[in-house]
Write an enzyme that holds these catalytic residues in place. Sequence first.
Site, PDB file in Angstrom:
ATOM      1  CD1 TRP A  68      -2.050  -2.171   2.065  1.00  0.00           C
ATOM      2  CD2 TRP A  68      -2.765  -1.557   0.033  1.00  0.00           C
ATOM      3  NE1 TRP A  68      -2.956  -3.107   1.632  1.00  0.00           N
ATOM      4  CE2 TRP A  68      -3.410  -2.757   0.405  1.00  0.00           C
ATOM      5  CE3 TRP A  68      -3.053  -0.985  -1.203  1.00  0.00           C
ATOM      6  CZ2 TRP A  68      -4.342  -3.395  -0.434  1.00  0.00           C
ATOM      7  CZ3 TRP A  68      -3.971  -1.618  -2.037  1.00  0.00           C
ATOM      8  CH2 TRP A  68      -4.603  -2.800  -1.641  1.00  0.00           C
ATOM      9  CG  ASP A  69       3.874   2.325   2.992  1.00  0.00           C
ATOM     10  OD1 ASP A  69       3.013   3.154   3.319  1.00  0.00           O
ATOM     11  OD2 ASP A  69       4.557   1.691   3.813  1.00  0.00           O
ATOM     12  CG  LEU A  70       5.734  -0.541  -2.590  1.00  0.00           C
ATOM     13  CD1 LEU A  70       5.938  -1.939  -3.173  1.00  0.00           C
ATOM     14  CD2 LEU A  70       7.046   0.228  -2.602  1.00  0.00           C
ATOM     15  N   GLY A  72       2.557   5.844  -2.877  1.00  0.00           N
ATOM     16  CA  GLY A  72       3.666   6.679  -3.337  1.00  0.00           C
ATOM     17  C   GLY A  72       3.551   6.981  -4.820  1.00  0.00           C
TER      18      GLY A  72
END
Lengths: 411, 411
Positions: A162-164, A167
């Site tokens: 989810w961070d990827l 981002g």
Amino acid sequence: MSVLKGMRVVEGSAFVAVPLAGMTLAQMGAEVIRFDRIGGGLDAGRWPLAPTKQSLFWAGMNKGKKSIAVDMKSDEGRELISEIITARGDDAGLFLTNLRVRGWMDYETLSKRREDLIMVTLMGDRHGRPQVDYTVNPALGIPHITGPEGSEDPVANALPAWDLVAGHMCVSALLAAERHRLRGGGGQEVELALKDVAAATLGHLGMIGDATLNGGDRGKAGNALYGAYGQDFVCADGRRVMVIGLTDRQWRGLVKATGTGDAMAALERSLGADLSDEGQRWQHRDLITGVLKPWFAARKVSDFAAMFNDRGLTWSEFRTVREAMAQDPDLSTDNPMFSKVMSPGVGSYLTPAHPALFSASGRLPAVPAPVLGANTEEILSDVVGLTDAQIGGLLDRRVVDVPDGWGSVAA
Amino acid sequence: MSVLKGMRVVEGSAFVAVPLAGMTLAQMGAEVIRFDRIGGGLDAGRWPLAPTKQSLFWAGMNKGKKSIAVDMKSDEGRELISEIITARGDDAGLFLTNLRVRGWMDYETLSKRREDLIMVTLMGDRHGRPQVDYTVNPALGIPHITGPEGSEDPVANALPAWDLVAGHMCVSALLAAERHRLRGGGGQEVELALKDVAAATLGHLGMIGDATLNGGDRGKAGNALYGAYGQDFVCADGRRVMVIGLTDRQWRGLVKATGTGDAMAALERSLGADLSDEGQRWQHRDLITGVLKPWFAARKVSDFAAMFNDRGLTWSEFRTVREAMAQDPDLSTDNPMFSKVMSPGVGSYLTPAHPALFSASGRLPAVPAPVLGANTEEILSDVVGLTDAQIGGLLDRRVVDVPDGWGSVAA
């Protein structure tokens, strides 16, 4: 000329998503200035660490950026950062952040200094509460569909997926807003939340509709490909492969390569099923796997690898990162995306450039991350327009910092 | 005015990444035309399915697009698609694909019709071989670091994380290339590969540096947060929570909220450790978990949820998708990102808009995906400039199609 040449983005960030966003822009040619507090922000020492104890995470997430270290508790330091964020230039006035500092660093205040500022803020959830990949993921159900079939234990992603995703959505949101400004639409504030990114993605994948219209929760399916056919098998040499029968072509190729056509036809007859239908392959996956398992169990990977490749099957071996680096040319300097880069204070190792090849501009080679504060003096001179004497004064008063052994503080 | 209003993108795609890319652009206001072969492409019937047997996946991945169905084996059909991709307009000439059709649909051929064409192609790997999320992930080591500590069995992602990342990188690559064109840089071909996206990401996260400089492979760590502290706990009511002590503030908050300050101090003394260091929290995570476990085991989630929220801890419950929909307002129409949308032939359910809120333009509400071929006539008229008689002829010759019950074929 790199694809984003001329664009200047300022980044105030920590952790995965926003640093990745800034780095992605830098790898497409933007000038990206990351500011941090003196001594480093929340991710300055994030694992993994190199044998030197420097952060490999920092080195990975900040490639090609410029770094300035500023005392953000001082009025002078805040003024400098505000000036850097809102400095003039048609291709500047772009600010990426997840720090969520109220007051001096919010959109309302900063946009008074530069009306056409574009500020992209990533929040934890839409209420502004802190959330991380490790909390968003279990809250929305992914660990319950991950791991061995029949197990009750939720399995978290090791990859901060989810961070990827968030981002990269920050990158496209910033580029979209800048396009809008370029066409006379002015500046704006863009806000998105990690949890919303994840929740929206569940919707896009059909999982919300599935839970709503079909009732029941999708269960775990081990390493099977969801919705069609794809499965892992252990071979005679103890190695494990993943084979895919998602499309009709892939499925027919797999059946032909393993010589299981008659067995699959018999299976279809006994089930009254049509395995050329991807959904029926999914429903009957355990029986299909039962047919294929002895074939793989009787063979080493080397017995069929070349034949599978020649036939254009979609498959791969399971490997650890180290095994992949030792065996897979795609994870070596054979791949033009990679080069061996010396990262100061960290070491020399295989380092990726941006995955996309832009035909008009070529690929910018991978360059290392700066040491914290490495560009402090350059930024104060070029962006803020300070004199050497002014910069010396800021260094002496510890409003800004440079790496040990550099500049006037250490001199 | 939505942020990408005026932009026209043509998409020839299947599966997750490129459809997601087109849909993300549509949700920011671009006109996105997806073409498919008559009867639907490789993903027309992808699971999950609605009770009507229509694909919830199609409905999720194509929201807000226009759909045209064309016989791509006929010269006339190919000519129409080429015309649509290269149609005039400053904000057009943008083509996203993963179909990799050689000859009539490659960049060399299409760019002869429109010199400033921007074509973004997602491949499986850099050699042009087919790869899917389910093969790229095991090839690069993620399943070996996923799942319970001590287990030897690789665990695949249930979430197609690399497809999601690659799709969003297609969005930003297209926007970057369009910015470059807008500034006089001309058109170009942009190629990227799913496997390269994954391999680059491992590098960004520091995993390649770790494997190179530290030797050894990172092991599995169950549901623990890597590199600092974060762990799941089963509570007295059988429910499971994830709690985070990644930053110093989060760690101190967790210790204080659970009243384990003395126990942690005793642990530090006996280990000679400093748990205010995130890396030492990671190294000693099992002992920390041993201290915290009885606290959670003795309490129901309802005993501490409000207190944790009041203290601003970063934590969440583990939920299935259905539980999240029943319990979490962020997965309901309380969240302005979501609305209940009737998707034709599929059903009515909670549907996400783009996660980002653009202050200058507001949020475009979620709209359903078109039925395959729903916009065939409109596109032939508006984009290709055909007359009603010409369109009728194409329909009669089955060069193009419209949904059953629409247009002249069904009439």
